[in-house]
Design a protein around this motif. Structure first.
Motif, short mmCIF file in Angstrom:
data_model
loop_
_atom_site.label_atom_id
_atom_site.label_comp_id
_atom_site.label_asym_id
_atom_site.label_seq_id
_atom_site.Cartn_x
_atom_site.Cartn_y
_atom_site.Cartn_z
N ALA A 155 -9.15 13.65 1.52
CA ALA A 155 -10.15 12.61 1.74
C ALA A 155 -9.58 11.51 2.63
O ALA A 155 -8.36 11.41 2.80
CB ALA A 155 -10.56 12.02 0.38
N ALA A 183 1.08 4.62 0.83
CA ALA A 183 0.34 5.66 1.57
C ALA A 183 0.85 7.06 1.19
O ALA A 183 0.07 7.99 1.09
CB ALA A 183 0.49 5.43 3.06
N HIS A 235 -10.73 18.08 8.97
CA HIS A 235 -11.83 18.04 8.00
C HIS A 235 -12.69 19.27 8.21
O HIS A 235 -13.66 19.49 7.49
CB HIS A 235 -12.73 16.82 8.27
CG HIS A 235 -12.19 15.55 7.69
ND1 HIS A 235 -11.57 14.60 8.46
CD2 HIS A 235 -12.17 15.09 6.43
CE1 HIS A 235 -11.19 13.61 7.69
NE2 HIS A 235 -11.55 13.87 6.44
N SER A 272 -6.12 9.45 2.12
CA SER A 272 -5.21 10.18 1.23
C SER A 272 -3.78 10.24 1.76
O SER A 272 -2.86 10.59 1.02
CB SER A 272 -5.74 11.60 0.98
OG SER A 272 -5.90 12.28 2.20
N GLY A 273 -3.58 9.91 3.03
CA GLY A 273 -2.21 9.86 3.56
C GLY A 273 -1.90 10.88 4.64
O GLY A 273 -0.76 11.02 5.06
N LYS A 274 -2.92 11.57 5.14
CA LYS A 274 -2.68 12.64 6.14
C LYS A 274 -2.07 12.09 7.43
O LYS A 274 -1.09 12.64 7.94
CB LYS A 274 -4.00 13.36 6.46
CG LYS A 274 -4.72 13.91 5.26
CD LYS A 274 -6.01 14.58 5.64
CE LYS A 274 -7.02 13.69 6.33
NZ LYS A 274 -7.61 12.62 5.51
N SER A 275 -2.66 11.02 7.96
CA SER A 275 -2.15 10.48 9.22
C SER A 275 -0.75 9.93 9.04
O SER A 275 0.11 10.08 9.91
CB SER A 275 -3.06 9.38 9.76
OG SER A 275 -4.34 9.89 9.92
N THR A 276 -0.53 9.29 7.89
CA THR A 276 0.80 8.75 7.62
C THR A 276 1.82 9.90 7.63
O THR A 276 2.90 9.78 8.23
CB THR A 276 0.82 8.03 6.25
OG1 THR A 276 -0.21 7.06 6.25
CG2 THR A 276 2.15 7.38 5.97
N VAL A 324 0.87 -1.18 0.00
CA VAL A 324 0.00 0.00 0.00
C VAL A 324 0.91 1.22 0.00
O VAL A 324 1.73 1.40 0.90
CB VAL A 324 -0.89 0.04 1.26
CG1 VAL A 324 -1.80 1.26 1.24
CG2 VAL A 324 -1.71 -1.23 1.39
N1 LIG Z 1 -0.23 0.56 9.19
C1 LIG Z 1 -0.74 0.46 7.97
N2 LIG Z 1 -0.68 -0.69 7.29
C2 LIG Z 1 -1.18 -0.79 6.04
N3 LIG Z 1 -1.77 0.22 5.37
C3 LIG Z 1 -1.87 1.38 6.01
C4 LIG Z 1 -1.38 1.59 7.33
N4 LIG Z 1 -1.63 2.88 7.69
C5 LIG Z 1 -2.25 3.45 6.66
N5 LIG Z 1 -2.39 2.57 5.64
C6 LIG Z 1 -3.01 2.84 4.32
O1 LIG Z 1 -2.34 3.97 3.77
C7 LIG Z 1 -3.28 4.84 3.13
C8 LIG Z 1 -3.24 6.22 3.78
O2 LIG Z 1 -3.75 6.12 5.10
P1 LIG Z 1 -3.81 7.33 6.13
O3 LIG Z 1 -4.30 6.78 7.45
O4 LIG Z 1 -2.53 8.04 6.13
O5 LIG Z 1 -4.94 8.26 5.46
P2 LIG Z 1 -5.72 9.51 6.07
O6 LIG Z 1 -5.74 10.53 5.00
O7 LIG Z 1 -5.15 9.89 7.38
O8 LIG Z 1 -7.18 8.92 6.30
P3 LIG Z 1 -8.28 9.29 7.43
O9 LIG Z 1 -8.74 10.68 7.13
O10 LIG Z 1 -9.35 8.25 7.20
O11 LIG Z 1 -7.60 9.15 8.76
C9 LIG Z 1 -4.63 4.15 3.22
O12 LIG Z 1 -4.82 3.42 2.04
C10 LIG Z 1 -4.47 3.22 4.41
O13 LIG Z 1 -5.31 2.11 4.29
#
Ligand SMILES: Nc1ncnc2c1ncn2[C@@H]1O[C@H](COP(=O)(O)OP(=O)(O)OP(=O)(O)O)[C@@H](O)[C@H]1O
Length: 316
Positions: free
Chosen positions: A58, A39, A221, A61-65, A37
């Motif tokens: 959305a 991210a 958001h 999209s990768g914000k938390s990562t 994946v």
């Molecule tokens: N530990 C992990 N293992 C596998 N995939 C992950 C992991 N953490 C995040 N992902 C994937 O990476 C992508 C980005 O995730 P992320 O949590 O960064 O998005 P986000 O924008 O923060 O979402 P949200 O607003 O729902 O929190 C998603 O496809 C998610 O499923």
């Protein structure tokens, strides 16, 4: 220790040489069983010292990562990520601890995750300073200063369970500022709160930025929050896709108005992503014609692909 790699000073031409936060082509790939994946897919981001910005995007999209990488909880797979002089790809475990203790502060969405329930507000604020070896008198002084600045001075003796959600978040901001971090990262800090309480928490983040000089990065958001910062960065599919920059203009009668302008991101190789609705409206597909004008670049559909033109050029 960690600090920027080789002893060489940063050259002025280095991408983001003057920025406090630099993400340069950052990639984070998670491996889940046999599936990869992506991210973060080559994300670029620069944040200047003293800025207060919002990151939107959305779900998925990768914000938390991105926040996990910047706050030292996670390590990118590739690219370059730096906060101040700390190289986030090359930190040892000890560096990571020091970085998280004194360079960055973090506010989570879940109010209960930010504070220890069995300590008072003041004890929660003092705790990170105890870990950092700050002396008792200085600790007491700074605790009072921070709780006052967050409008929580009168409730210093209360435990988190005796405070509202918004009050808990304001104490959490005081805790995160205790060791004078350079950056405060907040993940949906108003997500669990009603509008009025959310506005109080946003005001506290603004105090952290303006009175304490801390750079603030908020993932949100909440359109109210993203509408009130100077810059909102949108992330799509693990990359920064656009930015809204706001500035205040004062007209000849002295009335001020906030002007918001949306920009698309141009990466270092000169690549640009056109919004889907622009592509659909003009039928822009794989190939477009560019025209350099004196003050802008025109992007035109590929006429050769239009049906009548295509017939004209078709070989017999
Ligand atoms: N530990 C992990 N293992 C596998 N995939 C992950 C992991 N953490 C995040 N992902 C994937 O990476 C992508 C980005 O995730 P992320 O949590 O960064 O998005 P986000 O924008 O923060 O979402 P949200 O607003 O729902 O929190 C998603 O496809 C998610 O499923």
């Amino acid at each position: 220790m960690t600090l920027q790699t080789d002893a060489k000073p940063r050259s002025a031409s280095e991408f983001g040489a003057d920025a406090l936060i630099v993400c340069d082509n950052v990639v984070r790939i998670y491996q889940v069983e046999q599936i990869e994946v992506q991210a973060l897919q080559g994300l670029d981001l620069l944040v200047d010292r003293g800025e207060m910005i919002a990151i939107v995007g959305a779900s998925g999209s990768g914000k938390s990562t991105l926040l996990n990488v910047l706050s030292g909880l996670d390590v990118p797979t590739a690219g370059r990520a730096r906060v101040g002089d700390w190289d986030l790809l090359r930190m040892s475990a000890a560096d990571r601890l020091a970085y998280r203790r004194s360079v960055v502060g973090f506010i989570w969405q879940q109010t209960s995750r930010n504070l220890l329930p069995y300590l008072s507000a003041a004890e929660n604020v003092a705790l990170p300073m105890s870990f950092a070896g700050v002396r008792s008198r200085a600790r007491t002084r700074r605790t009072a200063e921070l709780l006052d600045a967050m409008g929580m001075g009168a409730k210093a003796a209360r435990r988190p369970g005796e405070l509202s959600g918004g009050e808990q978040q304001r104490v959490a901001i005081a805790v995160s500022l205790a060791n004078r971090p350079q950056v405060l990262f907040a993940d949906e800090p108003t997500g669990e709160l009603d509008t009025a309480t959310g506005a109080d928490v946003f005001a506290a983040l603004r105090t952290a930025n303006e009175s304490f000089g801390t750079t603030v990065v908020i993932v949100t958001h909440d359109a109210d929050v993203s509408g009130q910062v100077q810059r909102t960065v949108a992330i799509r599919d693990g990359r920064t896709s656009s930015e809204v920059v706001r500035r205040t203009e004062i007209d000849m009668w002295g009335d001020s108005a906030v002007i918001a302008e949306e920009y698309a991101m141009l990466d270092r190789a000169g690549r640009l992503q056109l919004p889907a609705e622009y592509r659909a409206a003009l039928g822009l597909r794989s190939r477009v014609r560019l025209d350099l004008e004196s003050d802008h670049v025109g992007v035109w559909p590929d006429r050769a692909r239009e049906p009548h033109r295509a017939r004209e050029v078709e070989p017999k």
